[in-house]
Design a protein around this motif. Structure first.
Motif, PDB file in Angstrom:
ATOM      1  N   GLY A  71       0.791  -1.227   0.000  1.00 14.31           N
ATOM      2  CA  GLY A  71       0.000   0.000   0.000  1.00 14.31           C
ATOM      3  C   GLY A  71       0.823   1.276   0.000  1.00 14.31           C
ATOM      4  N   TRP A  72       2.096   1.176  -0.370  1.00 15.03           N
ATOM      5  CA  TRP A  72       2.934   2.368  -0.393  1.00 15.03           C
ATOM      6  C   TRP A  72       2.503   3.279  -1.533  1.00 15.03           C
ATOM      7  CZ3 TRP A  72       8.601   0.261   0.417  1.00 15.03           C
ATOM      8  CH2 TRP A  72       8.677  -0.335   1.680  1.00 15.03           C
ATOM      9  N   LYS A  73       2.655   4.582  -1.300  1.00 16.90           N
ATOM     10  CA  LYS A  73       2.279   5.581  -2.300  1.00 16.90           C
ATOM     11  C   LYS A  73       3.514   6.357  -2.720  1.00 16.90           C
ATOM     12  CE  LYS A  73      -2.229   6.067  -0.165  1.00 16.90           C
ATOM     13  NZ  LYS A  73      -1.955   5.209   0.957  1.00 16.90           N
ATOM     14  N   VAL A  74       3.601   6.628  -4.005  1.00 10.95           N
ATOM     15  CA  VAL A  74       4.732   7.355  -4.571  1.00 10.95           C
ATOM     16  C   VAL A  74       4.264   8.749  -4.957  1.00 10.95           C
ATOM     17  CG1 VAL A  74       6.319   7.433  -6.527  1.00 10.95           C
ATOM     18  CG2 VAL A  74       5.812   5.246  -5.428  1.00 10.95           C
ATOM     19  N   ASP A 100      16.315   2.769  -5.969  1.00  9.97           N
ATOM     20  CA  ASP A 100      17.047   2.795  -7.229  1.00  9.97           C
ATOM     21  C   ASP A 100      16.080   3.113  -8.358  1.00  9.97           C
ATOM     22  OD1 ASP A 100      19.553   1.941  -6.091  1.00  9.97           O
ATOM     23  OD2 ASP A 100      18.684  -0.063  -5.931  1.00  9.97           O
ATOM     24  N   VAL A 101      16.550   3.878  -9.340  1.00  9.20           N
ATOM     25  CA  VAL A 101      15.705   4.239 -10.472  1.00  9.20           C
ATOM     26  C   VAL A 101      16.437   3.995 -11.788  1.00  9.20           C
ATOM     27  CG1 VAL A 101      14.304   5.971  -9.276  1.00  9.20           C
ATOM     28  CG2 VAL A 101      16.418   6.667 -10.369  1.00  9.20           C
ATOM     29  N   GLU A 137      10.081   8.909 -18.070  1.00  8.78           N
ATOM     30  CA  GLU A 137       9.600   7.687 -17.418  1.00  8.78           C
ATOM     31  C   GLU A 137      10.614   7.299 -16.359  1.00  8.78           C
ATOM     32  OE1 GLU A 137       8.743   3.087 -18.549  1.00  8.78           O
ATOM     33  OE2 GLU A 137       7.616   4.630 -19.645  1.00  8.78           O
ATOM     34  N   VAL A 138      10.097   7.040 -15.149  1.00  7.39           N
ATOM     35  CA  VAL A 138      10.947   6.688 -14.013  1.00  7.39           C
ATOM     36  C   VAL A 138      10.485   5.332 -13.493  1.00  7.39           C
ATOM     37  CG1 VAL A 138      11.764   7.350 -11.734  1.00  7.39           C
ATOM     38  CG2 VAL A 138      11.244   9.112 -13.430  1.00  7.39           C
ATOM     39  N   ARG A 139      11.391   4.365 -13.499  1.00  7.04           N
ATOM     40  CA  ARG A 139      11.106   3.019 -12.989  1.00  7.04           C
ATOM     41  C   ARG A 139      11.831   2.868 -11.660  1.00  7.04           C
ATOM     42  NH1 ARG A 139      11.602  -0.302 -18.689  1.00  7.04           N
ATOM     43  NH2 ARG A 139      10.008   0.916 -19.762  1.00  7.04           N
ATOM     44  N   LEU A 140      11.058   2.734 -10.622  1.00  4.96           N
ATOM     45  CA  LEU A 140      11.552   2.768  -9.252  1.00  4.96           C
ATOM     46  C   LEU A 140      11.548   1.377  -8.642  1.00  4.96           C
ATOM     47  CD1 LEU A 140      12.156   4.445  -6.589  1.00  4.96           C
ATOM     48  CD2 LEU A 140       9.664   4.501  -6.298  1.00  4.96           C
ATOM     49  N   THR A 141      12.621   1.043  -7.924  1.00  4.43           N
ATOM     50  CA  THR A 141      12.686  -0.166  -7.104  1.00  4.43           C
ATOM     51  C   THR A 141      13.164   0.251  -5.722  1.00  4.43           C
ATOM     52  OG1 THR A 141      13.235  -1.525  -9.016  1.00  4.43           O
ATOM     53  CG2 THR A 141      13.681  -2.471  -6.858  1.00  4.43           C
ATOM     54  N   VAL A 142      12.338  -0.007  -4.698  1.00  2.60           N
ATOM     55  CA  VAL A 142      12.671   0.357  -3.323  1.00  2.60           C
ATOM     56  C   VAL A 142      12.832  -0.936  -2.530  1.00  2.60           C
ATOM     57  CG1 VAL A 142      11.922   1.577  -1.246  1.00  2.60           C
ATOM     58  CG2 VAL A 142      11.356   2.490  -3.508  1.00  2.60           C
ATOM     59  N   ASP A 151       7.580   0.632  -8.906  1.00  2.00           N
ATOM     60  CA  ASP A 151       6.619   1.583  -9.462  1.00  2.00           C
ATOM     61  C   ASP A 151       7.172   2.132 -10.769  1.00  2.00           C
ATOM     62  OD1 ASP A 151       4.179   3.382  -9.080  1.00  2.00           O
ATOM     63  OD2 ASP A 151       5.784   4.852  -9.353  1.00  2.00           O
ATOM     64  N   ILE A 152       6.272   2.441 -11.682  1.00  2.00           N
ATOM     65  CA  ILE A 152       6.635   3.135 -12.916  1.00  2.00           C
ATOM     66  C   ILE A 152       5.799   4.406 -12.968  1.00  2.00           C
ATOM     67  CG2 ILE A 152       6.674   3.055 -15.434  1.00  2.00           C
ATOM     68  CD1 ILE A 152       6.954   0.025 -15.244  1.00  2.00           C
ATOM     69  N   SER A 153       6.481   5.541 -13.047  1.00  2.00           N
ATOM     70  CA  SER A 153       5.811   6.841 -13.066  1.00  2.00           C
ATOM     71  C   SER A 153       6.255   7.639 -14.285  1.00  2.00           C
ATOM     72  CB  SER A 153       6.159   7.653 -11.811  1.00  2.00           C
ATOM     73  OG  SER A 153       5.766   6.981 -10.650  1.00  2.00           O
ATOM     74  N   THR A 154       5.411   8.566 -14.683  1.00  2.00           N
ATOM     75  CA  THR A 154       5.773   9.525 -15.720  1.00  2.00           C
ATOM     76  C   THR A 154       5.858  10.895 -15.080  1.00  2.00           C
ATOM     77  OG1 THR A 154       4.667   8.224 -17.431  1.00  2.00           O
ATOM     78  CG2 THR A 154       5.113  10.537 -17.935  1.00  2.00           C
ATOM     79  N   LEU A 155       7.039  11.495 -15.163  1.00  2.00           N
ATOM     80  CA  LEU A 155       7.248  12.838 -14.621  1.00  2.00           C
ATOM     81  C   LEU A 155       7.208  13.830 -15.771  1.00  2.00           C
ATOM     82  CD1 LEU A 155      10.260  12.278 -12.208  1.00  2.00           C
ATOM     83  CD2 LEU A 155       7.839  12.064 -11.740  1.00  2.00           C
TER      84      LEU A 155
END
Length: 163
Positions: A71-74, A100-101, A137-142, A151-155
């Motif tokens: 349930g984490w939010k980015v 890491d991104v 496009e940012v692909r995040l691994t925490v 998560d994959i986000s578009t900034l």
């Protein structure tokens, strides 16, 4: 019918098949040259390791389920040097994690960059500025202990014409 009237028609027809073959070869050569020229354009790129990613689809779906369970939010800031706020399901910041991104501008997806986000009071920030306005496009691994969140986000960096 005389032999004189049949001969010119037969001669014209005898060039149709070879002419079509030559035309087809020229069209093929033009196509191959255009593929070679446009294939070098940095804006044209295929997803790296797309076949391996397709084979690992079950793991991707399982990771999405784990993400939903966490349930984490980015929350990203849309600045030249983006800052990540990572919140747990109760809205508290997730601290002491390694983030890491892999990121790239959507207009040039061959130029992929990787970085480890640095912790700060506001969350985690990218150590170098993006530098180019537009959609990234940012692909995040925490990773926090045994927990892994992706998560994959578009900034959208200001100054762009992107919708």
């Amino acid at each position: 019918m005389s032999a004189a009237t049949v001969a010119p028609t037969a001669k014209r027809r005898s060039w149709i098949a070879p002419g079509l073959v030559v035309l087809a070869l020229l069209a093929h050569a033009a196509f191959m040259i255009s593929v070679a020229v446009f294939g070098r354009d940095p804006q044209n790129a295929a997803e790296p390791d797309y076949y391996d990613k397709a084979l690992a689809w079950d793991q991707t779906v399982a990771q999405k389920q784990r993400n939903a369970e966490l349930g984490w939010k980015v929350e990203w800031s849309a600045e030249a040097r983006p800052t990540l706020r990572l919140l747990d399901k109760d809205g508290r910041p997730v601290d002491d994690a390694q983030a890491d991104v892999t990121y790239f501008h959507q207009a040039n997806s061959r130029d992929r960059r990787q970085a480890t986000l640095l912790p700060s009071a506001e969350g985690y920030f990218l150590p170098q500025p993006l530098g180019r306005p537009g959609a990234w496009e940012v692909r995040l691994t925490v990773r926090k202990g045994e927990l892994v969140f992706t998560d994959i986000s578009t900034l959208r960096v200001p100054g762009s014409f992107a919708p």
